[in-house]
Write a protein that holds these residues in place. Structure first.
Motif, PDB file in Angstrom:
ATOM      1  N   GLN A 147       0.854  -1.182   0.000  1.00  0.00           N
ATOM      2  CA  GLN A 147       0.000   0.000   0.000  1.00  0.00           C
ATOM      3  C   GLN A 147       0.892   1.233   0.000  1.00  0.00           C
ATOM      4  N   PHE A 148       0.426   2.293  -0.668  1.00  0.00           N
ATOM      5  CA  PHE A 148       1.147   3.553  -0.755  1.00  0.00           C
ATOM      6  C   PHE A 148       0.442   4.543   0.181  1.00  0.00           C
ATOM      7  N   VAL A 149       1.158   4.988   1.208  1.00  0.00           N
ATOM      8  CA  VAL A 149       0.510   5.709   2.303  1.00  0.00           C
ATOM      9  C   VAL A 149       1.187   7.056   2.530  1.00  0.00           C
ATOM     10  N   PRO A 150       0.429   8.167   2.601  1.00  0.00           N
ATOM     11  CA  PRO A 150       1.021   9.465   2.962  1.00  0.00           C
ATOM     12  C   PRO A 150       1.590   9.421   4.379  1.00  0.00           C
ATOM     13  N   THR A 151       2.663  10.137   4.593  1.00  0.00           N
ATOM     14  CA  THR A 151       3.303  10.172   5.907  1.00  0.00           C
ATOM     15  C   THR A 151       2.923  11.447   6.651  1.00  0.00           C
ATOM     16  N   GLU A 152       3.071  11.368   7.954  1.00  0.00           N
ATOM     17  CA  GLU A 152       2.874  12.538   8.799  1.00  0.00           C
ATOM     18  C   GLU A 152       4.104  12.674   9.705  1.00  0.00           C
ATOM     19  N   PRO A 153       4.909  13.727   9.558  1.00  0.00           N
ATOM     20  CA  PRO A 153       4.718  14.846   8.631  1.00  0.00           C
ATOM     21  C   PRO A 153       4.977  14.435   7.173  1.00  0.00           C
ATOM     22  N   ALA A 154       4.504  15.271   6.253  1.00  0.00           N
ATOM     23  CA  ALA A 154       4.621  14.971   4.837  1.00  0.00           C
ATOM     24  C   ALA A 154       6.072  15.057   4.374  1.00  0.00           C
ATOM     25  N   LEU A 155       6.421  14.195   3.430  1.00  0.00           N
ATOM     26  CA  LEU A 155       7.722  14.238   2.766  1.00  0.00           C
ATOM     27  C   LEU A 155       7.530  14.904   1.407  1.00  0.00           C
ATOM     28  N   LEU A 156       8.037  16.101   1.233  1.00  0.00           N
ATOM     29  CA  LEU A 156       7.835  16.852  -0.004  1.00  0.00           C
ATOM     30  C   LEU A 156       9.180  17.143  -0.665  1.00  0.00           C
ATOM     31  N   MET A 157       9.290  16.790  -1.938  1.00  0.00           N
ATOM     32  CA  MET A 157      10.524  17.000  -2.704  1.00  0.00           C
ATOM     33  C   MET A 157      10.286  18.045  -3.794  1.00  0.00           C
ATOM     34  N   PRO A 158      11.031  19.163  -3.782  1.00  0.00           N
ATOM     35  CA  PRO A 158      10.856  20.159  -4.849  1.00  0.00           C
ATOM     36  C   PRO A 158      11.408  19.658  -6.178  1.00  0.00           C
ATOM     37  N   THR A 159      10.675  19.945  -7.237  1.00  0.00           N
ATOM     38  CA  THR A 159      11.113  19.627  -8.593  1.00  0.00           C
ATOM     39  C   THR A 159      11.284  20.926  -9.365  1.00  0.00           C
ATOM     40  N   ALA A 160      12.410  21.058 -10.041  1.00  0.00           N
ATOM     41  CA  ALA A 160      12.703  22.270 -10.807  1.00  0.00           C
ATOM     42  C   ALA A 160      12.841  21.937 -12.282  1.00  0.00           C
ATOM     43  N   LEU A 161      12.531  22.926 -13.106  1.00  0.00           N
ATOM     44  CA  LEU A 161      12.795  22.852 -14.538  1.00  0.00           C
ATOM     45  C   LEU A 161      14.103  23.591 -14.784  1.00  0.00           C
ATOM     46  N   ALA A 162      15.099  22.876 -15.288  1.00  0.00           N
ATOM     47  CA  ALA A 162      16.388  23.476 -15.612  1.00  0.00           C
ATOM     48  C   ALA A 162      16.387  23.906 -17.071  1.00  0.00           C
ATOM     49  N   VAL A 163      16.696  25.176 -17.316  1.00  0.00           N
ATOM     50  CA  VAL A 163      16.772  25.710 -18.679  1.00  0.00           C
ATOM     51  C   VAL A 163      18.103  26.438 -18.823  1.00  0.00           C
ATOM     52  N   PRO A 164      18.605  26.611 -20.044  1.00  0.00           N
ATOM     53  CA  PRO A 164      19.862  27.341 -20.214  1.00  0.00           C
ATOM     54  C   PRO A 164      19.754  28.770 -19.676  1.00  0.00           C
ATOM     55  N   GLU A 165      20.849  29.279 -19.161  1.00  0.00           N
ATOM     56  CA  GLU A 165      20.846  30.652 -18.660  1.00  0.00           C
ATOM     57  C   GLU A 165      20.467  31.650 -19.744  1.00  0.00           C
ATOM     58  N   THR A 166      20.733  31.289 -20.994  1.00  0.00           N
ATOM     59  CA  THR A 166      20.460  32.203 -22.110  1.00  0.00           C
ATOM     60  C   THR A 166      19.047  32.052 -22.675  1.00  0.00           C
ATOM     61  N   ALA A 167      18.249  31.142 -22.119  1.00  0.00           N
ATOM     62  CA  ALA A 167      16.903  30.915 -22.650  1.00  0.00           C
ATOM     63  C   ALA A 167      16.044  32.159 -22.476  1.00  0.00           C
ATOM     64  N   THR A 168      15.226  32.451 -23.482  1.00  0.00           N
ATOM     65  CA  THR A 168      14.337  33.608 -23.421  1.00  0.00           C
ATOM     66  C   THR A 168      13.011  33.208 -22.778  1.00  0.00           C
ATOM     67  N   SER A 169      12.279  34.199 -22.298  1.00  0.00           N
ATOM     68  CA  SER A 169      10.979  33.916 -21.699  1.00  0.00           C
ATOM     69  C   SER A 169      10.037  33.282 -22.713  1.00  0.00           C
ATOM     70  N   ARG A 170      10.180  33.643 -23.988  1.00  0.00           N
ATOM     71  CA  ARG A 170       9.329  33.060 -25.031  1.00  0.00           C
ATOM     72  C   ARG A 170       9.601  31.571 -25.175  1.00  0.00           C
ATOM     73  N   GLN A 171      10.860  31.172 -25.046  1.00  0.00           N
ATOM     74  CA  GLN A 171      11.202  29.759 -25.154  1.00  0.00           C
ATOM     75  C   GLN A 171      10.717  28.969 -23.951  1.00  0.00           C
ATOM     76  N   VAL A 172      10.790  29.577 -22.776  1.00  0.00           N
ATOM     77  CA  VAL A 172      10.467  28.867 -21.544  1.00  0.00           C
ATOM     78  C   VAL A 172       8.968  28.824 -21.266  1.00  0.00           C
ATOM     79  N   ALA A 173       8.234  29.834 -21.730  1.00  0.00           N
ATOM     80  CA  ALA A 173       6.813  29.976 -21.377  1.00  0.00           C
ATOM     81  C   ALA A 173       5.983  28.721 -21.660  1.00  0.00           C
ATOM     82  N   PRO A 174       6.086  28.068 -22.838  1.00  0.00           N
ATOM     83  CA  PRO A 174       5.250  26.877 -23.062  1.00  0.00           C
ATOM     84  C   PRO A 174       5.548  25.758 -22.071  1.00  0.00           C
TER      85      PRO A 174
END
Length: 298
Positions: A256-283
């Motif tokens: 069984q898959f059970v939520p824990t108390e306290p919750a275990l939360l892992m942040p997920t990030a989107l990595a993009v090139p430093e030179t990426a434009t907002s137009r490229q990243v927006a979609p």
């Protein structure tokens, strides 16, 4: 020297394992070993220290790795320039993916197909450090990474936080609120990926267990998720963790898959090139927002 030799070299350098590199390349392991050996003969240096138990980069291999990535990125740019004059070709979005994304990835891909109908998304699996390096060098347009707060040559944009669920035997008693207190798991061995393979996950779970007042006894961690779940679901009681988006796609009657108390939360990030434009990243950000639209606690 051939581009494919550099491609195979980079794949092995990122995985430090010929078998996994071959699987990522969707070719046989003998071909990878053969081409890397030919590259070593041509360059006159040994790129890897090989033993029965592990593969490591030599000093020469470590020096070659960023240069090989740069060559492969340049080759990709040449292809793109050559194809730019063809009648409105379909574009390809090269997206680095992480294990355990499950329903998150399904949601992102579905949203991208609506937002960018003329674009094909190509998923690339590689270790987190390799994903970041490929984004920085231009081999990937973007990549998902978990638990990373900084990296050279890329911008990290947090897109959601994923809950980790405890994987427990189906017979383990759960409280009326359908959660389990971490402190109540202190007596059970924890089967968790070794820290050298996934430091953010290992550290998060260990820190939360310490805050709950115990240091878990570590049990054997098996290679595949199916093997790990089978081990938890049979034999002596033990536990492990799984990302909720992956658990949402699985059905295993023995656990069984059970939520824990306290919750275990892992942040997920989107990595993009430093030179990426907002137009490229927006979609991509809109697709991530759509994939996380059902979140309540994350």
């Amino acid at each position: 020297m051939e581009l494919r030799q550099l491609e195979y070299f980079v794949a092995v350098a990122e995985e430090l394992h010929f078998g996994r590199a071959a699987a990522n390349l969707a070719i046989g392991q003998p071909a990878v070993s053969q081409q890397v050996a030919r590259l070593e003969r041509e360059l006159g240096v040994q790129l890897f220290d090989r033993s029965a138990r592990r593969v490591r980069l030599t000093a020469a291999g470590a020096r070659l790795l960023p240069e090989a990535r740069a060559v492969l990125a340049a080759a990709d740019r040449v292809r793109n320039v050559a194809r730019s004059g063809v009648e409105r070709p379909s574009q390809t979005l090269r997206l680095g993916s992480s294990a355990g994304m499950g329903s998150r990835l399904t949601g992102v891909l579905g949203a991208l197909s609506d937002l960018l109908p003329a674009t094909t998304t190509k998923l690339v699996r590689a270790p987190a450090r390799a994903r970041l390096a490929r984004v920085a060098s231009g081999q990937l347009d973007a990549a998902f990474v978990r638990g990373v707060t900084s990296a050279g040559g890329v911008e990290l944009i947090e897109v959601w936080q994923d809950r980790l669920l405890a994987v427990l035997p189906a017979s383990y008693p759960i409280g009326e609120d359908a959660t389990v207190r971490l402190a109540d798991l202190a007596a059970l061995p924890l089967r968790i990926v070794p820290r050298q393979r996934n430091a953010p996950l290992f550290d998060l779970v260990m820190e939360r267990c310490a805050a709950a007042g115990f240091a878990p006894t570590l049990g054997e961690h098996l290679g595949s998720l199916d093997d790990l779940i089978a081990a938890v679901g049979s034999g002596s009681p033990s536990w492990t963790v799984i990302y909720q988006p992956e658990a949402d796609t699985l059905r295993h009657p023995s656990v069984q898959f059970v939520p824990t108390e306290p919750a275990l939360l892992m942040p997920t990030a989107l990595a993009v090139p430093e030179t990426a434009t907002s137009r490229q990243v927006a979609p991509l950000l809109r697709a991530c927002a759509a994939a996380g639209a059902g979140d309540h606690e994350t």
